[in-house]
Motif scaffolding. Structure first.
Motif, PDB file in Angstrom:
ATOM      1  N   VAL A 185       0.918  -3.180  -8.448  1.00  0.00           N
ATOM      2  CA  VAL A 185      -0.647  -3.998  -8.802  1.00  0.00           C
ATOM      3  C   VAL A 185      -1.165  -3.279  -8.255  1.00  0.00           C
ATOM      4  CG1 VAL A 185      -1.898  -5.639  -8.557  1.00  0.00           C
ATOM      5  CG2 VAL A 185       0.544  -6.085  -8.710  1.00  0.00           C
ATOM      6  N   ARG A 186      -1.773  -1.911  -9.015  1.00  0.00           N
ATOM      7  CA  ARG A 186      -3.239  -1.259  -8.804  1.00  0.00           C
ATOM      8  C   ARG A 186      -3.768  -2.342  -8.457  1.00  0.00           C
ATOM      9  NH1 ARG A 186      -6.621   1.104 -13.811  1.00  0.00           N
ATOM     10  NH2 ARG A 186      -7.148  -0.859 -13.609  1.00  0.00           N
ATOM     11  N   GLY A 187      -4.700  -1.348  -6.879  1.00  0.00           N
ATOM     12  CA  GLY A 187      -6.247  -2.299  -6.768  1.00  0.00           C
ATOM     13  C   GLY A 187      -5.691  -3.678  -5.122  1.00  0.00           C
ATOM     14  N   LEU A 188      -4.372  -3.978  -4.950  1.00  0.00           N
ATOM     15  CA  LEU A 188      -4.033  -4.944  -4.261  1.00  0.00           C
ATOM     16  C   LEU A 188      -3.567  -4.513  -2.976  1.00  0.00           C
ATOM     17  CD1 LEU A 188      -2.536  -7.866  -4.783  1.00  0.00           C
ATOM     18  CD2 LEU A 188       0.318  -6.574  -4.199  1.00  0.00           C
ATOM     19  N   ARG A 189      -4.092  -5.772  -2.826  1.00  0.00           N
ATOM     20  CA  ARG A 189      -5.016  -6.143  -0.972  1.00  0.00           C
ATOM     21  C   ARG A 189      -3.515  -7.037  -0.253  1.00  0.00           C
ATOM     22  NH1 ARG A 189     -11.069  -4.271  -0.164  1.00  0.00           N
ATOM     23  NH2 ARG A 189     -11.608  -3.362  -1.466  1.00  0.00           N
ATOM     24  N   VAL A 190      -2.887  -6.777   0.652  1.00  0.00           N
ATOM     25  CA  VAL A 190      -1.360  -7.308   0.857  1.00  0.00           C
ATOM     26  C   VAL A 190      -1.781  -7.727   2.211  1.00  0.00           C
ATOM     27  CG1 VAL A 190       0.940  -7.219   1.348  1.00  0.00           C
ATOM     28  CG2 VAL A 190       0.086  -6.015  -0.499  1.00  0.00           C
ATOM     29  N   THR A 191      -1.551  -8.965   2.701  1.00  0.00           N
ATOM     30  CA  THR A 191      -1.148  -9.990   4.141  1.00  0.00           C
ATOM     31  C   THR A 191       0.181 -10.148   4.095  1.00  0.00           C
ATOM     32  OG1 THR A 191      -3.927 -10.182   4.504  1.00  0.00           O
ATOM     33  CG2 THR A 191      -2.678 -11.613   5.414  1.00  0.00           C
ATOM     34  N   ILE A 192       1.032 -10.621   5.078  1.00  0.00           N
ATOM     35  CA  ILE A 192       1.792 -10.855   5.178  1.00  0.00           C
ATOM     36  C   ILE A 192       2.233 -11.325   6.638  1.00  0.00           C
ATOM     37  CG2 ILE A 192       4.401 -10.197   5.154  1.00  0.00           C
ATOM     38  CD1 ILE A 192       4.322  -7.765   3.274  1.00  0.00           C
ATOM     39  N   LEU A 214       3.681 -17.532  -1.364  1.00  0.00           N
ATOM     40  CA  LEU A 214       2.650 -16.684  -1.856  1.00  0.00           C
ATOM     41  C   LEU A 214       1.365 -17.118  -1.957  1.00  0.00           C
ATOM     42  CD1 LEU A 214       2.154 -13.729  -3.208  1.00  0.00           C
ATOM     43  CD2 LEU A 214       3.402 -13.909  -5.563  1.00  0.00           C
ATOM     44  N   ARG A 215      -0.074 -16.443  -2.329  1.00  0.00           N
ATOM     45  CA  ARG A 215      -0.907 -17.003  -2.849  1.00  0.00           C
ATOM     46  C   ARG A 215      -1.695 -16.010  -3.453  1.00  0.00           C
ATOM     47  NH1 ARG A 215      -4.342 -20.240   1.734  1.00  0.00           N
ATOM     48  NH2 ARG A 215      -3.182 -18.842   2.589  1.00  0.00           N
ATOM     49  N   SER A 216      -2.526 -15.912  -3.867  1.00  0.00           N
ATOM     50  CA  SER A 216      -3.266 -14.891  -4.195  1.00  0.00           C
ATOM     51  C   SER A 216      -4.387 -15.310  -4.804  1.00  0.00           C
ATOM     52  CB  SER A 216      -2.814 -14.172  -5.811  1.00  0.00           C
ATOM     53  OG  SER A 216      -2.862 -15.219  -7.261  1.00  0.00           O
ATOM     54  N   CYS A 254      -3.478 -10.569  -2.245  1.00  0.00           N
ATOM     55  CA  CYS A 254      -2.950 -11.555  -1.533  1.00  0.00           C
ATOM     56  C   CYS A 254      -1.363 -11.449  -0.439  1.00  0.00           C
ATOM     57  CB  CYS A 254      -1.096 -11.430  -3.098  1.00  0.00           C
ATOM     58  SG  CYS A 254       0.108 -10.170  -2.087  1.00  0.00           S
ATOM     59  N   GLN A 255      -0.933 -13.073  -0.146  1.00  0.00           N
ATOM     60  CA  GLN A 255      -0.827 -13.356   1.205  1.00  0.00           C
ATOM     61  C   GLN A 255       0.415 -13.576   0.428  1.00  0.00           C
ATOM     62  OE1 GLN A 255      -4.863 -15.336   1.552  1.00  0.00           O
ATOM     63  NE2 GLN A 255      -4.240 -14.652   3.515  1.00  0.00           N
ATOM     64  N   LEU A 256       1.973 -14.258   2.088  1.00  0.00           N
ATOM     65  CA  LEU A 256       2.697 -14.549   1.723  1.00  0.00           C
ATOM     66  C   LEU A 256       3.161 -14.616   3.065  1.00  0.00           C
ATOM     67  CD1 LEU A 256       5.281 -12.285   0.475  1.00  0.00           C
ATOM     68  CD2 LEU A 256       3.084 -11.359   0.588  1.00  0.00           C
TER      69      LEU A 256
END
Length: 310
Positions: free
Chosen positions: A286-293, A245-247, A256-258
């Motif tokens: 988490v408000r405003g979070l953009r996620v890459t999985i 996990l990185r943010s 965040c990426q994981l």
């Protein structure tokens, strides 16, 4: 796959927008410049002059912040695929440099008055005008700080904190000047100006440090990271687990990426559905979070990770 949260917009669902508050800040700066300049004019106080000079900084900073926030709201494009959110850090950095310049100018003026003291006149009117300007800034700064938390805007927070510093500066100068006729100590006036300069130097350092920190892709706060970790812990099972996990954050945008490991025998459709659920839960946490999985079969790692660990 990247999933932007619907709440990541720069505008909150209720209340004034960041741009609207910054426009109010410009109007407040113009009003306080008039009041504080009049206060200096009728008294001849270098302390009140230093206070008026800081209001010019407020004006320049609010105008620059308004420009940067407008840029930050622009959608992502081919040259800026992650958006323009970091423009807000330029705003707070510029404000820090403006504060620094104003503080040095105040110290120079105060030292000149220290060696050439002059009597003060009409202190009652001058103090009243200064306190009036402080009331304007105090009300606006309080509202802006609340809005900055709603919008996650460092530009708005920087402007609000600068205004609040200006409030306490004005109150301190006004209170100190009232002691001059009581004590007859004319050097109190330049001393107060120097104390004002030192105080806003401290504010400049804090803003500059945060701006540089933001431009260097700082990780999410411990609070946000804790929420992400808690959500992932609930989603971990005997079939699914997460790692690497990185943010990072860019103003109000959070990323965040994981890696998500699933059984190799799972069909692609099932894996995608599970990943969509993980993204939804993280965005809700988490408000405003953009996620890459990145989906991976159990026991496998991307080539880059294997090379780094080897």
């Amino acid at each position: 796959m990247t999933a932007p949260a619907s709440s990541s917009s720069h505008h909150a669902n209720s209340g004034l927008s960041v741009s609207a508050f910054l426009k109010l800040s410009v109007l407040a700066a113009l009003a306080t410049i008039g009041l504080k300049t009049a206060a200096w004019w009728v008294t001849g106080s270098v302390g009140l002059l230093s206070d008026a000079m800081e209001s010019f900084v407020n004006l320049a900073a609010a105008m620059f912040a308004l420009v940067m926030v407008t840029i930050a709201q622009a959608p992502a494009d081919d040259d800026h695929p992650y958006g323009h959110n970091k423009a807000e850090y330029f705003s707070s950095g510029f404000e820090a440099m403006m504060i620094l310049g104003a503080s040095l100018a105040i110290i120079w003026t105060a030292l000149h008055r220290w060696f050439s003291p002059q009597p003060l006149e009409s202190l009652g009117w001058g103090v009243a005008l200064s306190i009036g300007s402080s009331a304007i800034n105090g009300v606006l700064a309080t509202a802006m700080l609340r809005a900055a938390r709603r919008h996650d805007s460092i530009a708005l927070e920087a402007d609000a904190r600068h205004l609040m510093t200006d409030v306490w500066t004005s109150v301190g100068v006004a209170g100190g000047l009232l002691l001059v006729p009581l004590t007859g100590l004319l050097w109190l006036d330049p001393l107060l100006a120097i104390l004002v300069a030192v105080n806003i130097l401290r504010e400049a350092y804090g803003l500059l440090r945060r701006s540089v920190d933001g431009l260097m892709d700082r990780a999410l706060s411990d609070e946000d990271r804790g929420r992400i970790d808690a959500a992932l812990q609930q989603l971990t099972s005997e079939h699914v687990h997460f790692d690497h996990l990185r943010s990072r954050r860019a103003a109000n945008a959070k990323f965040c990426q994981l890696h998500m490991h699933v059984p190799s025998e799972w069909l692609l459709g099932r894996a995608f559905r599970e990943r969509d659920e993980v993204e939804r839960r993280l965005i809700d946490s988490v408000r405003g979070l953009r996620v890459t999985i990145e989906l991976l079969p159990e026991g496998k790692e991307p080539v880059g990770v294997r090379q780094a660990e080897g």
